[in-house]
Design a protein around this motif. Sequence first.
Motif, mmCIF file in Angstrom:
data_model
loop_
_atom_site.group_PDB
_atom_site.id
_atom_site.type_symbol
_atom_site.label_atom_id
_atom_site.label_comp_id
_atom_site.label_asym_id
_atom_site.label_seq_id
_atom_site.Cartn_x
_atom_site.Cartn_y
_atom_site.Cartn_z
ATOM 1 N N GLN A 144 0.750 -1.192 0.048
ATOM 2 C CA GLN A 144 0.094 -0.015 0.024
ATOM 3 C C GLN A 144 0.743 1.239 0.046
ATOM 4 O OE1 GLN A 144 -3.215 -0.092 2.732
ATOM 5 N NE2 GLN A 144 -3.870 2.044 2.497
ATOM 6 N N LEU A 145 1.924 1.244 0.750
ATOM 7 C CA LEU A 145 2.766 2.460 0.729
ATOM 8 C C LEU A 145 3.904 2.404 -0.106
ATOM 9 C CD1 LEU A 145 2.861 2.887 4.678
ATOM 10 C CD2 LEU A 145 1.309 4.097 3.107
ATOM 11 N N GLY A 146 4.192 1.231 -0.654
ATOM 12 C CA GLY A 146 5.364 1.436 -1.899
ATOM 13 C C GLY A 146 6.598 1.008 -1.093
ATOM 14 N N LEU A 147 6.783 0.374 -0.012
ATOM 15 C CA LEU A 147 7.812 0.287 0.657
ATOM 16 C C LEU A 147 8.313 -0.911 0.730
ATOM 17 C CD1 LEU A 147 6.946 2.393 4.117
ATOM 18 C CD2 LEU A 147 8.390 3.253 2.158
ATOM 19 N N SER A 148 9.471 -1.598 0.980
ATOM 20 C CA SER A 148 9.991 -3.010 1.118
ATOM 21 C C SER A 148 9.324 -3.391 2.547
ATOM 22 C CB SER A 148 11.467 -3.140 1.277
ATOM 23 O OG SER A 148 11.956 -2.439 2.336
ATOM 24 N N GLN A 149 9.296 -4.615 2.772
ATOM 25 C CA GLN A 149 8.746 -5.219 3.967
ATOM 26 C C GLN A 149 9.928 -4.815 5.240
ATOM 27 O OE1 GLN A 149 7.450 -9.396 4.164
ATOM 28 N NE2 GLN A 149 6.768 -9.078 2.034
ATOM 29 N N ALA A 150 11.054 -4.896 4.909
ATOM 30 C CA ALA A 150 12.090 -4.611 5.752
ATOM 31 C C ALA A 150 11.822 -2.878 6.277
ATOM 32 C CB ALA A 150 13.397 -4.655 5.625
ATOM 33 N N ALA A 151 11.585 -2.250 5.425
ATOM 34 C CA ALA A 151 11.328 -0.953 5.856
ATOM 35 C C ALA A 151 10.046 -0.642 6.552
ATOM 36 C CB ALA A 151 11.332 -0.103 4.554
ATOM 37 N N VAL A 152 9.185 -1.177 6.172
ATOM 38 C CA VAL A 152 8.010 -1.349 7.131
ATOM 39 C C VAL A 152 8.374 -1.856 8.400
ATOM 40 C CG1 VAL A 152 5.584 -2.580 7.329
ATOM 41 C CG2 VAL A 152 6.268 -1.498 5.001
ATOM 42 N N LYS A 153 8.921 -2.940 8.605
ATOM 43 C CA LYS A 153 9.233 -3.380 10.089
ATOM 44 C C LYS A 153 10.241 -2.366 10.771
ATOM 45 C CE LYS A 153 9.160 -8.212 8.615
ATOM 46 N NZ LYS A 153 9.818 -9.400 8.474
ATOM 47 N N SER A 154 10.986 -1.654 10.078
ATOM 48 C CA SER A 154 11.931 -0.682 10.589
ATOM 49 C C SER A 154 11.060 0.397 11.374
ATOM 50 C CB SER A 154 13.024 -0.293 9.720
ATOM 51 O OG SER A 154 13.797 0.780 10.230
ATOM 52 N N ARG A 155 10.473 0.939 10.157
ATOM 53 C CA ARG A 155 9.430 2.160 10.577
ATOM 54 C C ARG A 155 8.499 1.774 11.603
ATOM 55 N NH1 ARG A 155 9.901 6.693 7.978
ATOM 56 N NH2 ARG A 155 11.161 6.524 5.735
ATOM 57 N N LEU A 156 7.842 0.784 11.630
ATOM 58 C CA LEU A 156 7.037 0.293 12.720
ATOM 59 C C LEU A 156 7.614 0.277 14.110
ATOM 60 C CD1 LEU A 156 4.031 -0.629 13.493
ATOM 61 C CD2 LEU A 156 4.817 -2.961 12.904
ATOM 62 N N HIS A 157 8.903 -0.591 14.264
ATOM 63 C CA HIS A 157 9.597 -0.729 15.399
ATOM 64 C C HIS A 157 10.053 0.815 15.841
ATOM 65 C CE1 HIS A 157 12.504 -2.170 18.158
ATOM 66 N NE2 HIS A 157 13.318 -1.135 17.897
ATOM 67 N N ARG A 158 10.396 1.809 14.852
ATOM 68 C CA ARG A 158 10.633 3.195 15.303
ATOM 69 C C ARG A 158 9.353 3.747 15.936
ATOM 70 N NH1 ARG A 158 14.013 4.878 11.314
ATOM 71 N NH2 ARG A 158 12.403 4.951 9.800
#
Length: 174
Positions: A144-158
């Motif tokens: 949906q946001l055009g991000l990699s799964q790793a980026a989603v996990k990183s942003r969610l953690h932050r």
Amino acid sequence: MLLIQDLVEQAQQGDHVALQQLLHHYQPDVTRFARRVCATPEDVEDAVQEALWIATRKIGALRVAGAFSRWLFQVVKHECYRLMRQLRGNTSLSEQLALSMAQTDQSELSHDLALAISNLAPLDCQVLVLRDIQALTTPEVAAQLGLSQAAVKSRLHRARQQLRQTLTEQYCLG
């Protein structure tokens, strides 16, 4: 099924089947309410069970059948508070702080949480809302946001870390 008011009136007259139907109807709502008021999951179970038992014993004393719902929720609330007072006598200072947090007005806490979320970086906020509030999966959020799964996990953690820090500072839980 009969109307709730009819069930209350029949239960007040000693109809055990009507009473069982009435309690069965209200138990899920009362349990959800107790989860918001009680301090621990164990207290939720105890408060709901005790409230339903009180309703069984005292429904005949209820003056207005239409007031049953409000009365039942008040009984649950009082049971939750009674259990918190009982627990407070056996707890340390840090546990008492946690109990007092459990009693914090839910609307105030919701407001503070919404404000803390709105103060996140825009993309972190989007990730957190999609993942934790709308319950999308990591791959769905990424697509949906055009991000990699790793980026989603990183942003969610932050985002979660920042929320935790903000709310910890605000409520002196650290």
